[in-house]
Design a protein around this motif. Structure first.
Motif, PDB file in Angstrom:
ATOM      1  N   PHE A  18       0.774  -1.588   0.105  1.00  0.00           N
ATOM      2  CA  PHE A  18       0.091   0.283  -0.404  1.00  0.00           C
ATOM      3  C   PHE A  18       1.053   1.485  -0.060  1.00  0.00           C
ATOM      4  O   PHE A  18       0.757   2.032  -0.683  1.00  0.00           O
ATOM      5  N   TYR A  19       1.929   0.995   0.929  1.00  0.00           N
ATOM      6  CA  TYR A  19       2.926   2.286   0.923  1.00  0.00           C
ATOM      7  C   TYR A  19       3.711   2.602  -0.715  1.00  0.00           C
ATOM      8  O   TYR A  19       3.597   3.470  -1.494  1.00  0.00           O
ATOM      9  N   ARG A  20       5.103   0.941  -0.735  1.00  0.00           N
ATOM     10  CA  ARG A  20       5.558   1.417  -2.530  1.00  0.00           C
ATOM     11  C   ARG A  20       4.671   1.664  -3.174  1.00  0.00           C
ATOM     12  O   ARG A  20       4.154   2.108  -4.790  1.00  0.00           O
ATOM     13  N   GLN A  21       3.325   1.122  -3.660  1.00  0.00           N
ATOM     14  CA  GLN A  21       1.770   1.141  -4.669  1.00  0.00           C
ATOM     15  C   GLN A  21       1.057   1.720  -4.804  1.00  0.00           C
ATOM     16  O   GLN A  21       0.243   2.053  -5.698  1.00  0.00           O
ATOM     17  N   GLY A  22       0.142   2.365  -3.550  1.00  0.00           N
ATOM     18  CA  GLY A  22      -0.802   2.418  -3.409  1.00  0.00           C
ATOM     19  C   GLY A  22      -2.067   1.468  -3.169  1.00  0.00           C
ATOM     20  O   GLY A  22      -2.040   0.525  -3.633  1.00  0.00           O
ATOM     21  N   PHE A  23      -2.784   1.947  -1.619  1.00  0.00           N
ATOM     22  CA  PHE A  23      -4.040   1.304  -1.734  1.00  0.00           C
ATOM     23  C   PHE A  23      -4.308   0.966  -3.191  1.00  0.00           C
ATOM     24  O   PHE A  23      -5.014  -0.690  -3.580  1.00  0.00           O
ATOM     25  N   GLU A  24      -5.410   1.273  -3.663  1.00  0.00           N
ATOM     26  CA  GLU A  24      -6.001   0.976  -5.257  1.00  0.00           C
ATOM     27  C   GLU A  24      -5.338  -0.092  -5.841  1.00  0.00           C
ATOM     28  O   GLU A  24      -5.881  -0.230  -6.715  1.00  0.00           O
ATOM     29  N   LYS A  25      -3.953   0.597  -6.348  1.00  0.00           N
ATOM     30  CA  LYS A  25      -3.098  -0.459  -7.423  1.00  0.00           C
ATOM     31  C   LYS A  25      -3.263  -2.072  -6.728  1.00  0.00           C
ATOM     32  O   LYS A  25      -2.580  -2.789  -7.758  1.00  0.00           O
ATOM     33  N   THR A  26      -2.794  -1.800  -5.137  1.00  0.00           N
ATOM     34  CA  THR A  26      -2.737  -2.722  -5.117  1.00  0.00           C
ATOM     35  C   THR A  26      -3.978  -3.894  -4.595  1.00  0.00           C
ATOM     36  O   THR A  26      -4.930  -3.866  -4.328  1.00  0.00           O
ATOM     37  N   SER A  27      -3.113  -5.458  -5.296  1.00  0.00           N
ATOM     38  CA  SER A  27      -4.990  -6.336  -5.455  1.00  0.00           C
ATOM     39  C   SER A  27      -3.997  -7.385  -4.754  1.00  0.00           C
ATOM     40  O   SER A  27      -3.215  -7.588  -3.926  1.00  0.00           O
ATOM     41  N   PHE A  28      -5.247  -8.398  -4.264  1.00  0.00           N
ATOM     42  CA  PHE A  28      -4.696  -9.113  -3.125  1.00  0.00           C
ATOM     43  C   PHE A  28      -4.113 -10.169  -4.275  1.00  0.00           C
ATOM     44  O   PHE A  28      -3.462 -11.029  -3.320  1.00  0.00           O
ATOM     45  N   ALA A  29      -3.888 -10.546  -5.441  1.00  0.00           N
ATOM     46  CA  ALA A  29      -2.657 -11.766  -5.802  1.00  0.00           C
ATOM     47  C   ALA A  29      -1.600 -10.846  -5.766  1.00  0.00           C
ATOM     48  O   ALA A  29      -0.501 -11.283  -5.569  1.00  0.00           O
ATOM     49  N   ASP A  30      -1.239  -9.953  -5.765  1.00  0.00           N
ATOM     50  CA  ASP A  30       0.286  -8.513  -5.315  1.00  0.00           C
ATOM     51  C   ASP A  30       0.572  -9.501  -3.899  1.00  0.00           C
ATOM     52  O   ASP A  30       1.663  -9.486  -4.253  1.00  0.00           O
ATOM     53  N   ILE A  31      -0.702  -9.322  -3.289  1.00  0.00           N
ATOM     54  CA  ILE A  31      -0.224  -9.275  -1.439  1.00  0.00           C
ATOM     55  C   ILE A  31      -0.119 -11.311  -0.845  1.00  0.00           C
ATOM     56  O   ILE A  31       0.534 -11.567  -0.809  1.00  0.00           O
ATOM     57  N   ALA A  32      -1.079 -11.475  -1.770  1.00  0.00           N
ATOM     58  CA  ALA A  32      -0.576 -12.963  -1.677  1.00  0.00           C
ATOM     59  C   ALA A  32       0.757 -13.144  -2.727  1.00  0.00           C
ATOM     60  O   ALA A  32       1.116 -14.275  -2.109  1.00  0.00           O
ATOM     61  N   ARG A  39      -5.242 -18.276  -2.969  1.00  0.00           N
ATOM     62  CA  ARG A  39      -6.350 -16.889  -3.312  1.00  0.00           C
ATOM     63  C   ARG A  39      -7.359 -18.015  -2.010  1.00  0.00           C
ATOM     64  O   ARG A  39      -7.592 -16.924  -0.714  1.00  0.00           O
ATOM     65  N   GLY A  40      -6.990 -19.182  -1.780  1.00  0.00           N
ATOM     66  CA  GLY A  40      -7.968 -19.438  -0.701  1.00  0.00           C
ATOM     67  C   GLY A  40      -7.460 -19.309   0.454  1.00  0.00           C
ATOM     68  O   GLY A  40      -8.564 -19.079   1.367  1.00  0.00           O
ATOM     69  N   ASN A  41      -6.380 -19.862   0.858  1.00  0.00           N
ATOM     70  CA  ASN A  41      -5.743 -19.775   1.903  1.00  0.00           C
ATOM     71  C   ASN A  41      -5.958 -17.630   2.620  1.00  0.00           C
ATOM     72  O   ASN A  41      -6.024 -17.922   3.283  1.00  0.00           O
ATOM     73  N   PHE A  42      -5.372 -17.150   1.505  1.00  0.00           N
ATOM     74  CA  PHE A  42      -5.889 -15.986   1.832  1.00  0.00           C
ATOM     75  C   PHE A  42      -6.766 -14.817   2.445  1.00  0.00           C
ATOM     76  O   PHE A  42      -7.350 -14.792   3.088  1.00  0.00           O
ATOM     77  N   TYR A  43      -7.936 -15.425   1.479  1.00  0.00           N
ATOM     78  CA  TYR A  43     -10.026 -15.552   1.611  1.00  0.00           C
ATOM     79  C   TYR A  43     -10.077 -16.194   3.584  1.00  0.00           C
ATOM     80  O   TYR A  43     -10.862 -15.773   3.852  1.00  0.00           O
ATOM     81  N   HIS A  44      -9.154 -16.802   3.435  1.00  0.00           N
ATOM     82  CA  HIS A  44      -9.393 -17.389   5.224  1.00  0.00           C
ATOM     83  C   HIS A  44      -9.181 -16.209   5.946  1.00  0.00           C
ATOM     84  O   HIS A  44      -9.943 -16.785   6.406  1.00  0.00           O
ATOM     85  N   HIS A  45      -8.247 -15.648   5.974  1.00  0.00           N
ATOM     86  CA  HIS A  45      -7.493 -14.588   6.703  1.00  0.00           C
ATOM     87  C   HIS A  45      -8.284 -12.792   6.825  1.00  0.00           C
ATOM     88  O   HIS A  45      -9.039 -13.003   7.224  1.00  0.00           O
ATOM     89  N   PHE A  46      -8.728 -12.403   5.205  1.00  0.00           N
ATOM     90  CA  PHE A  46      -9.143 -11.683   4.822  1.00  0.00           C
ATOM     91  C   PHE A  46     -10.266 -12.280   3.600  1.00  0.00           C
ATOM     92  O   PHE A  46      -9.909 -12.597   2.841  1.00  0.00           O
ATOM     93  N   LYS A  47     -11.566 -11.363   3.877  1.00  0.00           N
ATOM     94  CA  LYS A  47     -12.692 -11.474   2.647  1.00  0.00           C
ATOM     95  C   LYS A  47     -12.534 -10.800   1.837  1.00  0.00           C
ATOM     96  O   LYS A  47     -12.631 -10.606   0.439  1.00  0.00           O
TER      97      LYS A  47
END
Length: 198
Positions: A18-32, A39-47
Protein backbone atom coordinates in the motif's frame (compact mmCIF):
# COMPACT_ATOMS: atom_id res chain seq x y z
CA UNK A 1 3.13 -21.44 10.02
CA UNK A 2 0.40 -20.59 12.55
CA UNK A 3 -2.83 -18.85 11.52
CA UNK A 4 -1.80 -15.68 13.40
CA UNK A 5 1.68 -15.67 11.84
CA UNK A 6 0.19 -15.98 8.35
CA UNK A 7 -2.30 -13.19 9.08
CA UNK A 8 0.50 -10.96 10.41
CA UNK A 9 2.58 -11.70 7.31
CA UNK A 10 -0.34 -10.73 5.05
CA UNK A 11 -0.80 -7.45 6.95
CA UNK A 12 2.93 -6.65 6.78
CA UNK A 13 3.02 -7.36 3.04
CA UNK A 14 -0.11 -5.27 2.44
CA UNK A 15 1.32 -2.44 4.54
CA UNK A 16 4.45 -2.36 2.38
CA UNK A 17 2.57 -2.66 -0.92
CA UNK A 18 0.00 0.00 0.00
CA UNK A 19 2.93 2.30 0.73
CA UNK A 20 4.96 1.54 -2.39
CA UNK A 21 2.13 1.03 -4.92
CA UNK A 22 -0.88 2.65 -3.29
CA UNK A 23 -4.00 1.06 -1.84
CA UNK A 24 -6.05 1.17 -5.04
CA UNK A 25 -3.34 -0.34 -7.27
CA UNK A 26 -2.57 -3.21 -4.90
CA UNK A 27 -4.52 -6.39 -5.59
CA UNK A 28 -5.19 -9.51 -3.55
CA UNK A 29 -2.93 -11.35 -6.00
CA UNK A 30 -0.07 -8.89 -5.31
CA UNK A 31 -0.30 -9.48 -1.57
CA UNK A 32 -0.77 -13.26 -1.90
CA UNK A 33 2.27 -13.36 -4.20
CA UNK A 34 4.51 -11.66 -1.65
CA UNK A 35 3.30 -13.94 1.15
CA UNK A 36 3.40 -16.97 -1.18
CA UNK A 37 -0.01 -18.36 -0.27
CA UNK A 38 -2.95 -19.46 -2.40
CA UNK A 39 -5.90 -17.15 -2.95
CA UNK A 40 -8.09 -19.63 -1.08
CA UNK A 41 -5.83 -19.50 1.95
CA UNK A 42 -5.74 -15.72 1.61
CA UNK A 43 -9.55 -15.46 1.73
CA UNK A 44 -9.50 -17.59 4.86
CA UNK A 45 -7.87 -14.60 6.62
CA UNK A 46 -9.40 -11.61 4.78
CA UNK A 47 -12.56 -11.51 2.71
CA UNK A 48 -12.11 -7.98 1.30
CA UNK A 49 -9.36 -5.50 0.64
CA UNK A 50 -11.10 -3.09 3.01
CA UNK A 51 -10.63 -5.63 5.82
CA UNK A 52 -6.91 -5.67 5.01
CA UNK A 53 -6.84 -1.86 4.95
CA UNK A 54 -8.40 -1.75 8.43
CA UNK A 55 -5.73 -4.17 9.67
CA UNK A 56 -2.95 -2.12 8.04
CA UNK A 57 -4.19 1.10 9.67
CA UNK A 58 -4.38 -0.73 13.03
CA UNK A 59 -0.80 -1.98 12.52
CA UNK A 60 0.46 1.48 11.59
CA UNK A 61 -1.21 2.96 14.69
CA UNK A 62 0.39 0.30 16.91
CA UNK A 63 3.79 0.83 15.25
CA UNK A 64 3.62 4.62 15.79
CA UNK A 65 2.54 4.16 19.41
CA UNK A 66 5.50 1.84 20.00
CA UNK A 67 7.84 4.34 18.31
CA UNK A 68 6.59 7.18 20.51
CA UNK A 69 6.95 5.02 23.63
CA UNK A 70 10.58 4.42 22.60
CA UNK A 71 11.10 8.18 22.21
CA UNK A 72 9.62 8.68 25.70
CA UNK A 73 12.17 6.26 27.16
CA UNK A 74 15.17 7.54 25.19
CA UNK A 75 14.47 11.30 25.35
CA UNK A 76 15.47 13.00 28.60
CA UNK A 77 13.56 16.22 27.86
CA UNK A 78 10.47 17.14 25.83
CA UNK A 79 12.80 18.91 23.38
CA UNK A 80 14.79 15.67 22.89
CA UNK A 81 11.58 13.74 22.28
CA UNK A 82 10.22 16.29 19.77
CA UNK A 83 13.58 16.15 17.97
CA UNK A 84 13.01 12.39 17.57
CA UNK A 85 9.81 13.20 15.68
CA UNK A 86 11.69 15.62 13.40
CA UNK A 87 14.37 12.96 12.86
CA UNK A 88 11.84 10.74 11.04
CA UNK A 89 12.90 12.65 7.92
CA UNK A 90 16.42 11.26 8.43
CA UNK A 91 15.53 7.77 9.69
CA UNK A 92 13.09 7.15 6.81
CA UNK A 93 14.76 9.56 4.40
CA UNK A 94 15.37 7.20 1.49
CA UNK A 95 11.86 5.72 1.61
CA UNK A 96 10.31 9.20 1.89
CA UNK A 97 12.31 10.40 -1.12
CA UNK A 98 11.11 7.42 -3.13
CA UNK A 99 7.50 6.95 -1.99
CA UNK A 100 6.57 9.96 0.17
CA UNK A 101 5.32 9.84 3.76
CA UNK A 102 3.47 6.57 4.49
CA UNK A 103 0.77 8.38 6.46
CA UNK A 104 0.40 11.35 4.13
CA UNK A 105 0.23 9.24 0.98
CA UNK A 106 -2.40 6.89 2.45
CA UNK A 107 -4.65 9.64 3.84
CA UNK A 108 -4.41 11.57 0.55
CA UNK A 109 -5.28 8.52 -1.51
CA UNK A 110 -8.24 7.57 0.68
CA UNK A 111 -9.51 11.18 0.54
CA UNK A 112 -9.37 11.10 -3.29
CA UNK A 113 -11.26 7.82 -3.27
CA UNK A 114 -13.76 9.18 -0.71
CA UNK A 115 -13.08 5.91 1.10
CA UNK A 116 -14.97 5.01 4.27
CA UNK A 117 -11.67 4.33 6.09
CA UNK A 118 -10.45 7.90 5.62
CA UNK A 119 -11.45 8.85 9.17
CA UNK A 120 -9.59 5.87 10.59
CA UNK A 121 -6.48 6.72 8.56
CA UNK A 122 -6.62 10.31 9.86
CA UNK A 123 -6.06 8.87 13.34
CA UNK A 124 -2.47 8.25 12.23
CA UNK A 125 -1.94 12.02 12.16
CA UNK A 126 -4.02 12.53 15.31
CA UNK A 127 -1.83 10.15 17.32
CA UNK A 128 1.21 12.30 16.42
CA UNK A 129 -0.71 15.54 17.03
CA UNK A 130 -1.81 14.42 20.50
CA UNK A 131 1.67 13.20 21.42
CA UNK A 132 3.38 16.38 20.15
CA UNK A 133 0.85 18.56 21.97
CA UNK A 134 1.67 16.77 25.23
CA UNK A 135 5.41 17.24 24.63
CA UNK A 136 4.95 20.98 23.98
CA UNK A 137 2.86 21.22 27.16
CA UNK A 138 5.68 19.56 29.11
CA UNK A 139 8.06 22.03 27.43
CA UNK A 140 6.08 24.81 29.11
CA UNK A 141 4.01 25.87 26.10
CA UNK A 142 0.55 24.96 27.47
CA UNK A 143 -1.20 27.94 25.84
CA UNK A 144 -0.18 27.15 22.27
CA UNK A 145 0.81 23.47 22.49
CA UNK A 146 -1.76 22.26 19.94
CA UNK A 147 -0.93 25.08 17.53
CA UNK A 148 2.79 24.20 17.76
CA UNK A 149 2.01 20.50 17.28
CA UNK A 150 -0.02 21.22 14.14
CA UNK A 151 2.66 23.57 12.81
CA UNK A 152 5.35 20.90 13.19
CA UNK A 153 3.12 18.23 11.64
CA UNK A 154 2.41 20.51 8.67
CA UNK A 155 6.06 21.45 8.29
CA UNK A 156 7.26 17.83 8.37
CA UNK A 157 4.58 16.79 5.87
CA UNK A 158 5.57 19.63 3.56
CA UNK A 159 9.24 18.65 3.82
CA UNK A 160 8.39 15.00 3.11
CA UNK A 161 6.30 15.94 0.07
CA UNK A 162 9.02 18.18 -1.38
CA UNK A 163 11.72 15.60 -0.58
CA UNK A 164 9.72 13.13 -2.65
CA UNK A 165 9.17 15.66 -5.45
CA UNK A 166 12.68 17.13 -5.75
CA UNK A 167 14.96 14.37 -4.38
CA UNK A 168 17.15 17.18 -2.98
CA UNK A 169 19.27 16.10 0.02
CA UNK A 170 20.54 19.65 0.60
CA UNK A 171 16.94 20.90 0.90
CA UNK A 172 16.11 18.19 3.45
CA UNK A 173 19.24 19.03 5.48
CA UNK A 174 18.30 22.74 5.50
CA UNK A 175 14.72 21.97 6.53
CA UNK A 176 15.90 19.75 9.37
CA UNK A 177 18.27 22.44 10.67
CA UNK A 178 15.49 25.02 10.41
CA UNK A 179 13.07 22.78 12.35
CA UNK A 180 15.70 22.12 15.05
CA UNK A 181 16.30 25.90 15.37
CA UNK A 182 12.54 26.54 15.54
CA UNK A 183 12.21 23.90 18.28
CA UNK A 184 15.08 25.47 20.26
CA UNK A 185 13.26 28.81 19.97
CA UNK A 186 10.07 27.24 21.31
CA UNK A 187 11.99 25.86 24.30
CA UNK A 188 13.77 29.19 24.89
CA UNK A 189 10.41 30.99 24.79
CA UNK A 190 9.05 28.63 27.45
CA UNK A 191 12.11 29.25 29.65
CA UNK A 192 11.69 33.04 29.37
CA UNK A 193 8.05 32.74 30.44
CA UNK A 194 9.03 30.62 33.43
CA UNK A 195 11.60 33.18 34.58
CA UNK A 196 9.12 36.06 34.10
CA UNK A 197 6.54 34.28 36.27
CA UNK A 198 8.99 33.72 39.17
Amino acid sequence: MSKKATRDEIIAAADDLFYRQGFEKTSFADIAGVVNISRGNFYHHFKTKDEILDAVIEKRLADRQAMMEKWEIEGETPEDRIRSFIDILIVNGEKIKRYGCPIGTLTSELAKLNHAAQGEANKLFTVFRTWLKRQFEMLGREDDADELAMHLLARSQGAATLANAYQDDAFIARELESMYAWLSGCAAGANKRERAEM
